[in-house]
Design a protein around this motif. Structure first.
Motif, short mmCIF file in Angstrom:
data_model
loop_
_atom_site.label_atom_id
_atom_site.label_comp_id
_atom_site.label_asym_id
_atom_site.label_seq_id
_atom_site.Cartn_x
_atom_site.Cartn_y
_atom_site.Cartn_z
N PHE A 221 -12.24 20.22 -6.60
CA PHE A 221 -11.53 19.54 -5.51
C PHE A 221 -12.50 18.86 -4.55
O PHE A 221 -12.27 17.72 -4.15
N PHE B 243 -6.08 2.28 -0.43
CA PHE B 243 -5.06 1.27 -0.74
C PHE B 243 -5.00 0.21 0.34
O PHE B 243 -4.90 -0.99 0.05
N LYS B 244 -5.08 0.65 1.59
CA LYS B 244 -5.01 -0.32 2.69
C LYS B 244 -6.19 -1.29 2.65
O LYS B 244 -6.07 -2.43 3.10
N PHE C 241 -13.82 15.86 -6.08
CA PHE C 241 -12.75 14.86 -6.09
C PHE C 241 -12.74 14.10 -4.77
O PHE C 241 -12.74 12.87 -4.73
N ALA D 92 2.18 1.73 -3.42
CA ALA D 92 1.13 2.24 -4.29
C ALA D 92 0.92 3.72 -4.06
O ALA D 92 0.74 4.49 -5.00
N PHE D 93 1.00 4.12 -2.80
CA PHE D 93 0.78 5.53 -2.48
C PHE D 93 1.88 6.43 -3.04
O PHE D 93 1.59 7.48 -3.60
N PHE E 128 -5.66 21.33 -10.44
CA PHE E 128 -6.91 21.98 -10.83
C PHE E 128 -6.69 23.46 -11.12
O PHE E 128 -7.21 24.00 -12.08
N GLU F 49 0.83 -1.21 0.00
CA GLU F 49 0.00 0.00 0.00
C GLU F 49 0.86 1.25 0.00
O GLU F 49 0.55 2.22 -0.67
N VAL G 198 -6.80 8.37 0.23
CA VAL G 198 -6.09 7.51 -0.73
C VAL G 198 -5.35 6.39 -0.01
O VAL G 198 -5.43 5.23 -0.39
N ARG G 199 -4.63 6.75 1.04
CA ARG G 199 -3.93 5.73 1.82
C ARG G 199 -4.91 4.66 2.30
O ARG G 199 -4.62 3.46 2.25
N LEU H 215 -3.41 8.61 -13.41
CA LEU H 215 -3.28 7.63 -12.33
C LEU H 215 -3.36 6.20 -12.81
O LEU H 215 -3.04 5.28 -12.05
N PHE I 285 1.45 6.79 -6.61
CA PHE I 285 0.30 7.65 -6.83
C PHE I 285 0.73 9.12 -6.80
O PHE I 285 0.46 9.90 -7.71
N ILE J 22 -9.17 3.56 -8.30
CA ILE J 22 -9.26 4.95 -7.90
C ILE J 22 -9.42 5.84 -9.12
O ILE J 22 -10.27 6.74 -9.14
N SER K 239 -8.04 14.67 4.85
CA SER K 239 -7.29 15.02 3.65
C SER K 239 -7.43 13.95 2.58
O SER K 239 -7.79 12.81 2.86
N VAL K 240 -7.12 14.34 1.36
CA VAL K 240 -7.11 13.37 0.27
C VAL K 240 -6.06 12.30 0.55
O VAL K 240 -6.27 11.12 0.27
N ASP K 241 -4.94 12.72 1.14
CA ASP K 241 -3.91 11.75 1.50
C ASP K 241 -4.50 10.61 2.31
O ASP K 241 -4.29 9.43 2.00
N VAL L 141 -3.20 17.91 -5.94
CA VAL L 141 -4.47 17.90 -6.67
C VAL L 141 -5.02 19.32 -6.82
O VAL L 141 -5.43 19.73 -7.91
N VAL M 23 -0.88 15.02 -1.13
CA VAL M 23 -1.67 14.79 -2.33
C VAL M 23 -2.68 15.92 -2.50
O VAL M 23 -2.93 16.37 -3.61
N ASP M 24 -3.19 16.39 -1.38
CA ASP M 24 -4.12 17.53 -1.43
C ASP M 24 -3.52 18.68 -2.23
O ASP M 24 -4.16 19.22 -3.14
#
Lengths: 110, 110
Positions: free
Chosen positions: B32, B88-89, B35, A31-32, A88, A28, B84-85, A101, A35, B97, B79-81, A84, A80-81
């Motif tokens: 955003f 994946f987990k 998203f 993958a992150f 945008f 994971e 996303v994490r 992605l 990403f 995604i 957060s998006v972080d 992203v 990542v925030d």
DNA sequence: TGCATGTATGTCCAATCGGACAGATAGTAC
DNA sequence: GTACTATCTGTCCGATTGGACATACATGCA
């Protein structure tokens, strides 16, 4: 790398394997980071396409050149925030991000 | 909503429009939040598919039930972080995604 | 009714993030 | 050589985030 060499290296105390193995990342986590990397690359590409300097981009994002550099380098201090949001602001569409992605086709390991 | 009613409401001091207009979001900000929302939904779907409670998921993520609830609610403190994490987990693949982020086909406004 | 389970919401505080600055490095033109 | 531009790297400190806890709410069941 062939089995023989691999074994010799390990015997000599070296860690042999992929960067992901080297860093001891779980699936994971790997993958992150991939990403994030994909987003960084996209940001770079977007900047290149618009022929802007990092300073130019920083102005558009109301940020600083150093942070832009870190974004493109996928620095740990960059979320990542931020990536992203920045994409945008630079005009990327949701679909563009989704496209970026999609996992690259895997190439035969050597 | 028809033009007439819209006009009457505005005359009465109401703000009429999309949530995005109502909140005064710029295009990028709106993109955003959408998203993030897409990721939240995906997390919920993933949990449902595995028939887990929020507590179960929290354990897998080494987090807490309340945070999982906030993730699914796309709370500002998430957060998006983190999303996303977490995805994946829970076993999501990068392609999953990407798929979740593709913009929904727009439906005729009423 | 009481009790268990699952989810939502508010708050606290430590950890992480992000803008800003300084300084280093690399390339180019004069 | 200097000067200018673009990028990279390290650090500082205020802002945001995230795990944990308490608590409220809803539903089902004995």
């Amino acid at each position: 790398m062939d089995k023989r060499k691999r074994t010799r290296l390990r015997a000599a105390g070296w860690t042999v394997g992929t960067p992901r193995e080297f860093l001891g990342l779980s699936d994971e986590e790997a993958a992150f980071v991939e990403f994030k990397l994909a987003l960084s690359k996209t940001l770079q590409a977007l900047r290149a396409a618009q022929e802007l300097s990092q300073v130019d981009v920083a102005k558009r994002l109301h940020s600083s050149q150093s942070r832009v550099a870190k974004m493109e380098a996928s620095d740990p201090s960059v979320s990542v925030d931020l990536l992203v949001r920045s994409l945008f602001k630079l005009g990327a569409q949701p679909g563009d991000i989704a496209k970026a992605l999609r996992p690259r086709r895997r190439v035969a390991a050597t």
